[in-house]
Design a protein around this motif. Structure first.
Motif, PDB file in Angstrom:
ATOM      1  N   ALA A 243      41.079  -1.750  -4.231  1.00  0.00           N
ATOM      2  CA  ALA A 243      41.266  -0.467  -4.887  1.00  0.00           C
ATOM      3  C   ALA A 243      42.472  -0.292  -6.051  1.00  0.00           C
TER       4      ALA A 243
ATOM      5  N   TRP B 243      38.029   9.490  -8.330  1.00  0.00           N
ATOM      6  CA  TRP B 243      37.960   9.244  -6.836  1.00  0.00           C
ATOM      7  C   TRP B 243      37.317  10.460  -6.140  1.00  0.00           C
TER       8      TRP B 243
ATOM      9  N   GLY C 246      44.844   4.260  -6.160  1.00  0.00           N
ATOM     10  CA  GLY C 246      44.461   2.853  -5.780  1.00  0.00           C
ATOM     11  C   GLY C 246      45.383   2.098  -4.918  1.00  0.00           C
TER      12      GLY C 246
END
Length: 442
Positions: free
Chosen positions: A42, A231, A358
């Motif tokens: 991520a 996201w 992330g």
């Protein structure tokens, strides 16, 4: 030139503006697939998403200067070609560094979307139509983000993300040709506004109120550039177990709300003369809505989420008021560079949120791995996305503290504007003296 031709030029320019929105939100529709292709986590995916915003923000002021120097035909067409070519690079490469470069170049080329459209409106439309045309341009441009959500997500489900990406790249090449054919060559005599000089940018950095406004704007963009752009879809698919099309519809509701938010917020700001207060309220309300969504932990219905995201979209148009506030703080000859500066900082916010989210996703990852790929649970999403309401609250509070207060506020504002004007005139006089000294013929 016929009266119809300016509309043709504007249409294809705003089509590119819409096109860049599709590229901007595309990554969020196929995050899992891209992470699997490049074998990344991520944090790396957040870096990949942020590269678009680094390119976009970094090219805001250079593109504004290039449009003044070479005109919209050359600049917009070249930027569209860069975007489509970079899409092909992203499609074909398996190299992580080249993928980052491709995403960066897509963002850099996209910087000409709005600025190029604005330049065409300035050059070939009457000045009293400027606000109306810019509003219409934003509405059509946002349609790219809306149709780049659920419809493109459905196409990805049917045909695969790489095939859809290839189609988007081909469409960019076609659009490049149409831009070259339809936009007229640039003539300096058409210029309705003073050209932008990089030296003017330095004077903006001496204004604390403008810098603080830019920072507040930076902190408040998470709802749009962090959640809606990338996201939001994976969060809704993981926490609420929605299919990709439904998750994309909910996130695209933010862009739908933005179609209405600009005129609504501008109306109230003009009616009540409270641009600072309304902007601050937008930040605080966005923080409250996102806190509600995150605290619900998957219990809200599809309809409730769509309505909440629509409201968030309306509130995201506080950026229109930020531009208005920013231009009111500077002299007339600095307004263009001020808008470019504020938009640059605004887009850097996207890089911040993608990179931070992330990193937090990996920090709160519980260790689950499937087929060699990390699996991120609702737990990780729930904690990582709290960065959005927290920063929105701080940004809203900052704008509230920046508002003019007291009877002497107007007087202080006039004094500040007069001081700024004096500084600008002094800079011009110094520049003229330097030019005389450096010119041997004089």
């Amino acid at each position: 030139m016929s009266h119809f031709h300016p509309w043709v030029m504007w249409f294809f320019a705003v089509l590119f503006f819409s096109y860049q929105f599709i590229m901007r939100v595309f990554l969020g529709l196929c995050g899992t697939e891209i992470m699997h292709k490049f074998q990344i986590d991520a944090t790396d995916f957040g870096l990949l998403a942020s590269m678009y915003y680094y390119g976009y923000a970094g090219m805001q002021i250079p593109i504004a200067v290039l449009l003044d120097r070479f005109g919209p035909r050359m600049v917009i067409s070249l930027c569209c070609l860069v975007c489509s070519g970079s899409i092909f690079l992203f499609y074909w490469t398996d190299n992580w560094t080249l993928a980052l470069l491709a995403r960066f170049l897509i963002g850099a080329g996209s910087a000409a979307g709005f600025l190029g459209t604005s330049k065409i409106v300035t050059l070939w439309f009457p000045f009293h139509h400027y606000s109306r045309m810019i509003g219409l341009s934003f509405s059509i441009g946002l349609l790219g983000a809306i149709y780049g959500g659920m419809p493109v997500g459905h196409l990805i489900t049917l045909y695969g993300w790489e095939n859809v990406l290839l189609i988007i790249g081909v469409a960019g090449l076609v659009l490049t040709g149409l831009l070259i054919l339809t936009i007229k060559p640039y003539k300096m005599s058409f210029l309705h506004e003073p050209p932008i000089f990089l030296k003017d940018f330095k004077s903006l950095l001496t204004m604390p109120s403008l810098l603080l406004l830019a920072l507040a704007n930076f902190l408040m963009v998470g709802s749009l550039e962090g959640f809606a752009d990338v996201w939001g879809v994976p969060y809704l698919m993981t926490v609420y177990a929605f299919i990709k099309e439904d998750a994309a519809f909910i996130t695209s509701s933010i862009f739908t709300g933005m179609l209405f938010g600009g005129p609504i917020l501008a109306y109230f700001a003009e009616k009540f003369k409270k641009s600072y207060q309304i902007t601050a309220l937008c930040g605080l309300l966005m923080a409250g809505i996102f806190a509600l969504m995150l605290l619900s932990k998957g219990s809200l219905s599809h309809t409730s989420l769509a309505i909440l995201m629509f409201i968030v979209g309306v509130l995201c148009c506080y950026q229109v008021l930020v531009f208005s506030i920013g231009t009111s703080l500077v002299s007339a000859n600095l307004r263009n560079i001020t808008v470019a500066f504020l938009n640059c900082i605004n887009m850097l916010g996207g890089s911040f949120f993608h990179t931070t989210i992330g990193y937090l996703m990996d920090f709160f990852w519980l260790g689950q791995i499937l087929e060699g790929q990390r699996v991120y649970e609702a737990h990780a999403f729930g904690y990582a996305l709290w960065i959005i309401p927290l920063t929105a609250f701080i940004g809203g509070a900052m704008v509230w503290l920046l508002r003019p207060v007291g009877k002497g506020s107007k007087r202080k504002q006039k004094v500040a504007e007069a001081s700024q004007l004096v500084r600008q005139k002094s800079m011009k006089i110094n520049a003229e003296f330097e030019a005389i000294e450096n010119d041997p013929e004089r």
